[in-house]
Design an enzyme around this catalytic site. Structure first.
Site, mmCIF file in Angstrom:
data_model
loop_
_atom_site.group_PDB
_atom_site.id
_atom_site.type_symbol
_atom_site.label_atom_id
_atom_site.label_comp_id
_atom_site.label_asym_id
_atom_site.label_seq_id
_atom_site.Cartn_x
_atom_site.Cartn_y
_atom_site.Cartn_z
ATOM 1 N N ASN A 1 0.837 -1.198 0.000
ATOM 2 C CA ASN A 1 0.000 0.000 0.000
ATOM 3 C C ASN A 1 0.874 1.250 0.000
ATOM 4 O OD1 ASN A 1 -1.989 1.936 0.317
ATOM 5 N ND2 ASN A 1 -2.302 1.503 2.492
ATOM 6 N N TRP A 2 0.987 1.876 -1.164
ATOM 7 C CA TRP A 2 1.819 3.074 -1.282
ATOM 8 C C TRP A 2 1.205 4.295 -0.614
ATOM 9 C CZ3 TRP A 2 3.517 3.035 -7.163
ATOM 10 C CH2 TRP A 2 4.474 2.036 -7.344
ATOM 11 N N LYS A 3 -0.061 4.238 -0.279
ATOM 12 C CA LYS A 3 -0.775 5.398 0.260
ATOM 13 C C LYS A 3 -0.647 6.571 -0.716
ATOM 14 C CE LYS A 3 -0.330 3.581 4.913
ATOM 15 N NZ LYS A 3 -0.280 3.876 6.345
ATOM 16 N N HIS B 1 -9.721 0.919 4.846
ATOM 17 C CA HIS B 1 -8.465 1.178 5.546
ATOM 18 C C HIS B 1 -8.718 2.134 6.707
ATOM 19 C CE1 HIS B 1 -4.369 2.580 6.341
ATOM 20 N NE2 HIS B 1 -3.954 1.490 5.724
ATOM 21 N N GLU C 1 -7.291 4.662 7.724
ATOM 22 C CA GLU C 1 -7.200 6.085 7.381
ATOM 23 C C GLU C 1 -8.461 6.568 6.692
ATOM 24 O OE1 GLU C 1 -2.375 5.602 6.962
ATOM 25 O OE2 GLU C 1 -3.607 5.782 5.157
ATOM 26 N N GLU D 1 -5.336 -4.695 10.877
ATOM 27 C CA GLU D 1 -4.380 -3.616 11.103
ATOM 28 C C GLU D 1 -4.656 -2.961 12.454
ATOM 29 O OE1 GLU D 1 -4.749 -0.544 8.165
ATOM 30 O OE2 GLU D 1 -6.896 -0.370 8.425
ATOM 31 N N GLY E 1 2.357 3.259 11.197
ATOM 32 C CA GLY E 1 3.140 4.474 11.043
ATOM 33 C C GLY E 1 3.675 5.044 12.338
ATOM 34 N N SER F 1 3.356 -1.443 10.509
ATOM 35 C CA SER F 1 4.814 -1.299 10.639
ATOM 36 C C SER F 1 5.550 -2.599 10.307
ATOM 37 C CB SER F 1 5.196 -0.807 12.046
ATOM 38 O OG SER F 1 4.660 0.481 12.286
ATOM 39 N N GLY G 1 2.876 -0.816 4.473
ATOM 40 C CA GLY G 1 2.818 0.607 4.187
ATOM 41 C C GLY G 1 4.171 1.166 3.779
ATOM 42 N N GLY G 2 4.845 1.816 4.718
ATOM 43 C CA GLY G 2 6.084 2.521 4.415
ATOM 44 C C GLY G 2 7.145 1.675 3.754
#
Length: 243
Positions: free
Chosen positions: A8-10, A92, A94, A160, A166, A205, A226-227
């Site tokens: 997931n590049w967001k 998600h 977010e 999640e 994050g 994470s 994610g990151g």
């Protein structure tokens, strides 16, 4: 079943950057034990799709609950499917937090995805206050049931823990397994034998140095990343760790 790394590049990477990332992946990917799926911003999907190596799937980060019509700014499931997408993230944390998406909205999006041949990656998970009260299982299962109302078994579930996204904090492998096992039991109750091959991912994470221990648990079948999805060496490191 193979582990799935849902990347997931967001809100990161322009189409030009997506093209370069896909080309770098193609140059360095030598195969691995995990299936890869890149979930990119809608504007980058065409460039991504044209440059991904064979065998790597892609999809969207969100989808409209509507088939088509006067919904300015939204992207339909049919549009994603026409690009060749396989997956789409729905619900998600977010989206739930910043856009007020309810379980009913998430279920509507998941149904739209399935109606157009996409596999929804349905996200569920608790915040820190819920976990501190020891109510993470009940909370997450209630969210799961609401988010799957009317949704068929062609689905991936991503657990999640919101407090570990994050933040640098990571749930232990045991924490991940506790919820994954509860989710799997709920899926078996809902879908019967159709749930035997459904994948439950962990997201929060995830990095090359912790993914193996998490995915070694019997009810965890990959990760929503994610990151660590933004750099090809990190992606390859995670894939290699699962061999």
């Amino acid at each position: 079943m193979h582990n799935l790394l849902a990347l997931n590049w967001k809100m990161n990477k322009t189409p030009t950057e997506a093209r370069a990332w896909a080309q770098e992946l193609g140059e360095k990917l030598e195969g691995g034990a995990a299936e890869l799926a890149v979930l990119a911003p809608a504007v980058a999907l065409s460039a991504l799709a044209a440059n991904l190596p064979a065998g790597v799937a892609f999809g969207g980060q969100d989808v409209s609950a509507h088939e088509s019509g006067a919904y300015t700014g939204e992207v339909s499931a049919a549009m994603l499917k026409d690009l060749g997408a396989t997956y789409v993230i729905v619900g998600h944390s977010e989206r739930r937090e910043y856009h007020g998406e309810t379980d009913a909205v998430v279920a509507a999006k998941a149904k739209q995805a399935q109606a157009n041949g996409l596999i929804p990656i349905v996200c569920v998970g608790e915040g820190l206050a819920v976990r501190e009260q020891g109510e993470q299982v009940a909370y997450t299962l209630a969210q799961l049931n609401g988010s799957l109302a009317g949704v068929g078994p062609e689905v991936v579930i991503a657990y999640e823990p919101v407090w570990a996204i994050g933040t640098g904090k990571t749930a232990t492998a045991e924490d991940a397994e506790e919820l994954a096992a509860a989710i799997r039991e709920a899926l078996l109750t809902r879908y019967g034998s159709d749930a035997d091959d459904l994948r439950v991912l962990y997201g929060g994470s995830v990095k090359p140095d912790n993914i193996a221990s998490i995915c070694a648990k019997p009810n965890v079948n990959g990760a929503l990343v994610g990151g660590a999805s933004l750099k090809v060496p990190d992606v390859l490191g995670m894939s290699d760790a699962l061999k």
